[in-house]
Design an enzyme around this catalytic site. Structure first.
Site, PDB file in Angstrom:
ATOM      1  N   SER A 349       0.832  -1.190   0.000  1.00 22.88           N
ATOM      2  CA  SER A 349       0.000   0.000   0.000  1.00 22.88           C
ATOM      3  C   SER A 349       0.883   1.263   0.000  1.00 22.88           C
ATOM      4  O   SER A 349       1.714   1.440  -0.879  1.00 22.88           O
ATOM      5  CB  SER A 349      -0.943  -0.033   1.210  1.00 22.88           C
ATOM      6  OG  SER A 349      -1.926   0.968   1.110  1.00 22.88           O
ATOM      7  N   ASP A 464      -5.914  -3.435  -2.289  1.00 22.25           N
ATOM      8  CA  ASP A 464      -4.828  -3.034  -1.391  1.00 22.25           C
ATOM      9  C   ASP A 464      -4.133  -4.219  -0.713  1.00 22.25           C
ATOM     10  O   ASP A 464      -4.771  -5.100  -0.143  1.00 22.25           O
ATOM     11  CB  ASP A 464      -5.401  -2.109  -0.318  1.00 22.25           C
ATOM     12  CG  ASP A 464      -4.340  -1.323   0.411  1.00 22.25           C
ATOM     13  OD1 ASP A 464      -3.506  -1.963   1.084  1.00 22.25           O
ATOM     14  OD2 ASP A 464      -4.331  -0.092   0.304  1.00 22.25           O
TER      15      ASP A 464
END
Length: 595
Positions: A349, A464
């Site tokens: 991320s 993510d």
């Protein structure tokens, strides 16, 4: 030729390192009481399922443990000089759980169970030292996933005959000297210069690392080097023709078999070269374990290369956490200022965005600060989530921003080998990205559900990486790592909310299309991000035991929703990391020991 098997200083030191500070007479008893056995390349020490329970110690050479079943052969790992073999069967009397064979000419010391008990009767610490080694090896195999002993014989194969590898070898030798590894360089003239000694004797009599240099000019010398190799480095001018060379074909370097040595591709660049392009062309038809970029007269690249080829590399893993990812740049700057150098970088991320961003900028913090500043001005904020079709705009923005920064650069082009992870929602698994366009891989890792739309690649849905691995430590153990530094960003603090003044959904929609009026829903966003990372944070507690250094940067006073004060976030990351390092005991500062 008879391998040296008389008790001398070398074997005394080798057994002392394994069994602890025992008296010399006891070490000599172990050595002389055991049977010395020579193994040729490919010869088995024992087979899987064998009932014998003797203990072995590798005196020279290198062995390989393999598992054989109906599905084929699985390589479990290599056993190097000074390591024991078969210790579990000694303790349990169970059949051998794996087969072990020599991958080059080797000498082992066989210690029977009766001899083991005789030594323990006189030296109880012998059993204690062996048990400690067994526990450490089991822990290493579980946590570090087949981390192997460092290679002793490293073969450099020069792919282009007209390329001068000499200056590079000299630099490698000098840097290995600084690591106290006592390098010895041997080329095709070495045998001629000492006709009384065989190549094997020259290798085994040397206590440090052997660097064997060969090319297509002497096929017999190359063949001999490959016979004794623990690691093969294929060295090439990066700008040369990338097709397979005759010596690669002649020596069948890429055929699969259980005796294969690891092969690294060393790509050599001129001084001050720009970021490489089209590195992947070198991978075609080459079955390699790793590629390494190095620039001429670049001391940082050379130190990195030497740590990698001797299994002393340092990995940096950065966790994700929304807009607070700026803190990673401050943390890394503090680490670099303290003397730490990184050989591999991984992230998830925001950790992927800023970690890979720093490697792309070659840790030039003027460039890094420019990337941070641009990311705030782009306003691809994390609050465009409240309707799915509106979140698509955010996904487009992060994609455009990443493309603007990284262009057509691929992950394999970066000076430092880097990876990021995303969550494959189609197959419900962690996806590791270490090749392909940087901007696309980062977008996959950064696509927080509800905030950014999922990324679809070849009918697979990615979101993510923080959903599955907020701090992706495990992938780092695919590399020749000795130390891992993991950085976690914690302490998110929700906005203070006046519930009487929250905008309606309709107001938010209208604000979305107005230039002057924008509404955010801080409650939902904060809850969404915190709940998204809840389970991975439980896993982080387990991960702490897998790394050399694990520290958390506390950003409780920093809002998840506001990245306007990014410089303040960077400073917090820097100052907290500096304080952490200052308070760290000297014995835990591994980079000082190797400096």
């Amino acid at each position: 030729m008879e391998m040296k098997n008389k008790f001398d200083d070398h074997y005394r030191e080798l057994l002392s390192n394994l069994f602890g500070e025992m008296e010399e007479s006891s070490l000599k008893q172990i050595f002389e009481g055991g049977k010395k056995t020579e193994l040729d390349t490919g010869q088995y020490l024992f087979r899987q399922g064998d009932a014998e329970n003797d203990l072995y110690v590798v005196l020279s050479g290198r062995l390989r443990a393999i598992n054989e079943d109906k599905n084929g052969v699985t390589i479990l790992g290599d056993i190097a000089e000074g390591e024991p073999v078969g210790e579990l069967a000694l303790f349990t009397d169970e059949p051998r759980m794996a087969a072990v064979l020599a991958i080059r000419k080797s000498l082992v010391l066989k210690i029977s169970k009766s001899e083991f008990h005789a030594v323990v009767a006189k030296n109880p610490q012998f059993a204690s030292a062996l048990t400690k080694f067994v526990i450490n090896r089991m822990r290493r195999n579980v946590l570090e996933q087949k981390v192997e002993a460092a290679p002793k014989n490293i073969v450099f194969i020069q792919l282009q005959e007209d390329y001068d590898l000499g200056p590079w070898i000299n630099e490698i030798k000098n840097n290995l000297d600084s690591l106290f590894l006592q390098p010895q360089v041997l080329d095709r003239s070495s045998k001629k210069s000492d006709s009384s000694a065989t190549v094997l004797e020259l290798l085994e009599s040397h206590k440090g690392v052997n660097l064997l240099v060969c090319s297509g000019q002497d096929s017999e010398w190359t063949k001999q080097c490959l016979l004794y190799a623990d690691l093969i480095i294929l060295a090439s001018d990066f700008n040369a023709e990338a097709n397979l060379y005759d010596l690669e074909k002649d020596h069948k370097l890429y055929e699969n078999n259980i005796l294969n040595r690891k092969k690294y591709l060393l790509l050599l660049h001129p001084e001050d070269s720009p970021v490489p392009e089209n590195t992947s062309r070198w991978f075609k038809n080459r079955n390699i374990n790793l590629h390494i970029h190095a620039r001429k007269n670049n001391i940082t690249d050379m130190r990195r290369l030497c740590r990698i080829i001797t299994n002393q590399a340092v990995g940096l893993v950065l966790g994700g956490s929304g807009a607070k990812g700026y803190a990673h740049t401050g943390a890394v700057k503090a680490l670099l200022n303290s003397g730490v150098e990184f050989d591999f970088v991984g992230g998830s991320s925001a950790g992927a965005l800023y970690g890979i961003g720093m490697t792309f900028a070659d840790f030039d913090f003027d460039k890094i600060n420019h990337i941070c500043e641009e990311s705030t001005s782009e306003e691809f904020g994390i609050n465009d989530f409240f309707l799915t079709f509106l979140s698509k705009n955010s996904g487009q923005k992060i994609g455009e921003f990443s493309h603007k920064i990284f262009g057509e650069t691929n992950l394999e082009d970066l000076w430092i080998t880097s990876y990021c992870v995303s969550t494959d929602m189609t197959n419900n698994e962690v996806k590791i990205h270490n090749t392909g366009l940087v901007w696309q891989q980062i977008q996959e890792s950064f696509s927080s559900p509800g905030i950014f739309p999922p990324v679809v690649v070849e009918d697979q849905v990615y979101v993510d990486g923080g959903l599955s691995e907020n701090i992706p430590i495990d992938p780092m153990y695919r590399y020749p790592i000795k130390h891992i530094i993991a950085v976690s960003l914690t302490g998110s603090e929700p906005e203070k909310i006046d519930l009487n003044h929250l905008p309606s959904v309709w107001d938010q929609i209208k604000g979305k299309f107005k230039k002057k009026t924008r509404y955010d829903n801080p409650v939902a966003t904060t809850v969404m991000l915190n709940s998204m990372t809840f389970n991975p944070r439980q896993r982080e507690e387990i991960n702490k035991s897998k790394v050399s250094l694990y520290f958390e940067i506390n950003l409780r006073a920093v809002s998840l929703l506001n990245d306007a004060n990014w410089k303040r976030v960077v400073k917090k990351g820097h100052d907290q990391t500096r304080s952490y390092l200052e308070e760290l005991p000297v014995e835990e500062k591994f980079w000082i020991k190797n400096s």
